[in-house]
Scaffold this active site. Structure first.
Site, PDB file in Angstrom:
ATOM      1  N   ASP A  51       0.691  -1.276  -0.081  1.00 53.53           N
ATOM      2  CA  ASP A  51       0.054   0.236  -0.096  1.00 53.53           C
ATOM      3  C   ASP A  51       0.754   1.196  -0.047  1.00 53.53           C
ATOM      4  O   ASP A  51       0.196   2.264  -0.179  1.00 53.53           O
ATOM      5  CB  ASP A  51      -0.911   0.044   1.232  1.00 53.53           C
ATOM      6  CG  ASP A  51      -0.273  -0.147   2.597  1.00 53.53           C
ATOM      7  OD1 ASP A  51       0.969  -0.803   2.534  1.00 53.53           O
ATOM      8  OD2 ASP A  51      -0.910   0.092   3.427  1.00 53.53           O
ATOM      9  N   GLU A  96      10.601  -4.015  13.039  1.00 52.10           N
ATOM     10  CA  GLU A  96      11.619  -3.695  12.152  1.00 52.10           C
ATOM     11  C   GLU A  96      12.973  -3.976  12.929  1.00 52.10           C
ATOM     12  O   GLU A  96      13.981  -4.441  12.636  1.00 52.10           O
ATOM     13  CB  GLU A  96      11.782  -2.158  11.607  1.00 52.10           C
ATOM     14  CG  GLU A  96      10.508  -1.771  10.493  1.00 52.10           C
ATOM     15  CD  GLU A  96       9.194  -1.871  11.264  1.00 52.10           C
ATOM     16  OE1 GLU A  96       8.842  -1.770  12.494  1.00 52.10           O
ATOM     17  OE2 GLU A  96       8.240  -1.260  10.584  1.00 52.10           O
TER      18      GLU A  96
HETATM   19  C1  UGA Z   1       3.477  -0.536   9.298  1.00 54.02           C
HETATM   20  C2  UGA Z   1       4.469  -0.840   8.653  1.00 54.02           C
HETATM   21  O1  UGA Z   1       4.484   0.083   7.421  1.00 54.02           O
HETATM   22  C3  UGA Z   1       4.280  -2.164   8.129  1.00 54.02           C
HETATM   23  O2  UGA Z   1       5.446  -2.767   7.346  1.00 54.02           O
HETATM   24  C4  UGA Z   1       4.436  -3.059   9.401  1.00 54.02           C
HETATM   25  O3  UGA Z   1       4.224  -4.446   8.930  1.00 54.02           O
HETATM   26  C5  UGA Z   1       3.260  -2.671  10.254  1.00 54.02           C
HETATM   27  O4  UGA Z   1       3.054  -1.300  10.649  1.00 54.02           O
HETATM   28  C6  UGA Z   1       3.496  -3.702  11.477  1.00 54.02           C
HETATM   29  O5  UGA Z   1       3.754  -3.158  12.520  1.00 54.02           O
HETATM   30  O6  UGA Z   1       3.061  -4.838  11.298  1.00 54.02           O
HETATM   31  P1  UGA Z   1       0.739  -0.518   8.473  1.00 54.02           P
HETATM   32  O7  UGA Z   1       0.542   0.234   7.060  1.00 54.02           O
HETATM   33  O8  UGA Z   1       0.150  -0.249   9.540  1.00 54.02           O
HETATM   34  O9  UGA Z   1       2.156  -0.733   8.225  1.00 54.02           O
HETATM   35  O10 UGA Z   1       0.599  -2.239   7.760  1.00 54.02           O
HETATM   36  P2  UGA Z   1      -0.119  -2.798   6.438  1.00 54.02           P
HETATM   37  O11 UGA Z   1      -0.013  -1.887   5.494  1.00 54.02           O
HETATM   38  O12 UGA Z   1      -1.768  -2.937   6.861  1.00 54.02           O
HETATM   39  O13 UGA Z   1       0.589  -4.244   6.423  1.00 54.02           O
HETATM   40  C7  UGA Z   1       1.717  -4.225   6.064  1.00 54.02           C
HETATM   41  C8  UGA Z   1       1.931  -5.264   4.958  1.00 54.02           C
HETATM   42  O14 UGA Z   1       1.451  -6.717   5.453  1.00 54.02           O
HETATM   43  C9  UGA Z   1       1.277  -4.994   3.728  1.00 54.02           C
HETATM   44  O15 UGA Z   1       1.688  -5.325   2.681  1.00 54.02           O
HETATM   45  C10 UGA Z   1      -0.038  -5.833   3.992  1.00 54.02           C
HETATM   46  O16 UGA Z   1      -0.752  -6.283   2.688  1.00 54.02           O
HETATM   47  C11 UGA Z   1       0.238  -7.202   4.703  1.00 54.02           C
HETATM   48  N1  UGA Z   1      -0.693  -7.770   5.614  1.00 54.02           N
HETATM   49  C12 UGA Z   1      -1.489  -7.004   6.494  1.00 54.02           C
HETATM   50  C13 UGA Z   1      -0.510  -9.154   5.598  1.00 54.02           C
HETATM   51  O17 UGA Z   1      -0.039  -9.716   4.755  1.00 54.02           O
HETATM   52  N2  UGA Z   1      -1.776  -9.793   6.246  1.00 54.02           N
HETATM   53  C14 UGA Z   1      -2.434  -8.847   7.062  1.00 54.02           C
HETATM   54  O18 UGA Z   1      -3.487  -9.467   7.869  1.00 54.02           O
HETATM   55  C15 UGA Z   1      -2.467  -7.510   7.238  1.00 54.02           C
HETATM   56 MN    MN Z   2       0.525  -0.096   5.296  1.00 54.01          MN
END
Ligand code: UGA
Ligand code: MN
Length: 332
Positions: free
Chosen positions: A193, A278
């Site tokens: 995203d 991270e």
């Molecule tokens: C922030 C960071 O930018 C992420 O890299 C980090 O993983 C996350 O916090 C965290 O602390 O876990 P955020 O925008 O809140 O990110 O998270 P998302 O963009 O919703 O998810 C990160 C990635 O994991 C995305 O590529 C999403 O597609 C993937 N994801 C999310 C999954 O594979 N499974 C899920 O259930 C949710």
């Molecule tokens: Mn994100």
């Protein structure tokens, strides 16, 4: 008249004649000196000659270039660029295809890139499989489901549990099983995203250990960034939990492939405290002093932690109740 006198007279006449002829010759020569002479024809001819010689030289040079190109159509061989292994965890939701389409079309502009897409799913979905096949990118498609206890539930705030953890770890495992010490490369964790400038990829390409740069629109501030003094990272500009070991977003660093392969235990931890995901990887790989600042000593924002609004389906839901929901065979 004596003989002697006759001789003298003859000599005198000869001398006079000689003198007259010389004077005439001299006069004629002097007259010629001031006359204009038509030299233009001569110089025009010689400059024409120079020009035609130049034309011939440039024609032959062109011919030579063409012949050289025919022998080697790609020009002189360029040294191979280290591959950027871009790891993207992804999960099924309404905006998934839109996110992956946008990201894939950004990545298409990046030379020497390999996209490792890991679905948070027990099986590879046809939506992602087809999208990857059509993408035109070199890719690897994997899947693993986040254990139920660690998966966000409907209605949970998104920060409650870390996301994409086991997916990124599976990608690391794939790299360890499929790449070796002779492979040059760099690993970047690119969520589906975010928004990525093409310039970012060239900043990370020649990472020795871990390279770092600012991330825009994250942590409740305009940007977070490493602070750099005399080419070294000395601290971080961040407002949220500044005491994290590496207070950086996932989008703000890249790790060299050889470093990851040399540290087989390096991975993300599901148990990491909020905001420390991270750090859970980086702590086993580098110290802060070893970080390599990029993007003009971390003064340029080339990646943005954009988040996509969840689409509202109020009307769709109402239509479904009436049996008039949109055609489910049309993929969105
Ligand atoms: C922030 C960071 O930018 C992420 O890299 C980090 O993983 C996350 O916090 C965290 O602390 O876990 P955020 O925008 O809140 O990110 O998270 P998302 O963009 O919703 O998810 C990160 C990635 O994991 C995305 O590529 C999403 O597609 C993937 N994801 C999310 C999954 O594979 N499974 C899920 O259930 C949710
Ligand atoms: Mn994100």
């Amino acid at each position: 008249m004596t003989m002697k006198m006759k001789m003298k007279l003859k000599l005198k006449n000869v001398f006079m004649l000689y003198f007259l002829v010389s004077i005439c010759g001299l006069m004629y020569a002097l007259m010629q000196l001031g006359q204009p002479c038509d030299c233009t024809l001569h110089s025009r001819q010689s400059s024409d000659l120079v020009h035609s010689r130049d034309r011939t030289i440039s024609r032959l040079q062109g011919e030579l270039k063409r012949l050289q190109a025919r022998g080697n159509p790609e020009g002189p061989p360029k040294p191979a660029l280290p591959t950027i292994y871009t790891i993207t965890p992804t999960y099924t939701r309404l905006v998934q295809k839109a996110e992956l389409t946008r990201l894939s079309q950004t990545l298409l502009h990046v030379p020497s890139l390999h996209w490792v897409v890991v679905e948070d799913s027990p099986v590879k979905t046809s939506l992602v499989s087809e999208l990857l096949k059509r993408s035109g990118l070199p890719y690897t498609h994997l899947c693993t489901q986040t254990p139920k206890d660690f998966k966000l539930q409907e209605g949970d705030p998104n920060w409650l549990k870390p996301r994409g953890v086991e997916q990124r770890n599976l990608a690391l495992q794939w790299l360890r099983e499929n790449r070796g010490p002779s492979d040059e490369g760099v690993v970047y964790f690119a969520d589906d995203d975010n928004t990525y400038s093409l310039r970012l990829f060239e900043e990370m390409r020649f990472t020795k250990r871990v390279s770092v740069w600012p991330v825009g629109l994250v942590g409740g501030v305009r940007f977070e960034r490493p602070l750099v003094e005399r080419g070294k990272v000395t601290g971080f500009y961040t407002a949220w939990k500044p005491n994290r070991p590496f207070p950086m977003d996932m989008a703000g660093f890249a790790v060299s492939l050889p470093l990851l392969l040399a540290n087989p235990a390096a991975r993300f931890h599901l148990s990491a405290q909020r905001g420390n995901l991270e750090s859970s990887l980086l702590q086993t790989l580098v110290s802060i002093e070893e970080l390599e600042p990029r993007a003009s000593n971390c003064t340029k924002v080339l990646v943005w932690h954009t988040r996509t609004e969840k689409p509202k389906m109020k009307q769709e839901d109402a239509l479904i109740l009436q049996g008039l929901g949109s055609d489910p065979s049309i993929e969105v």
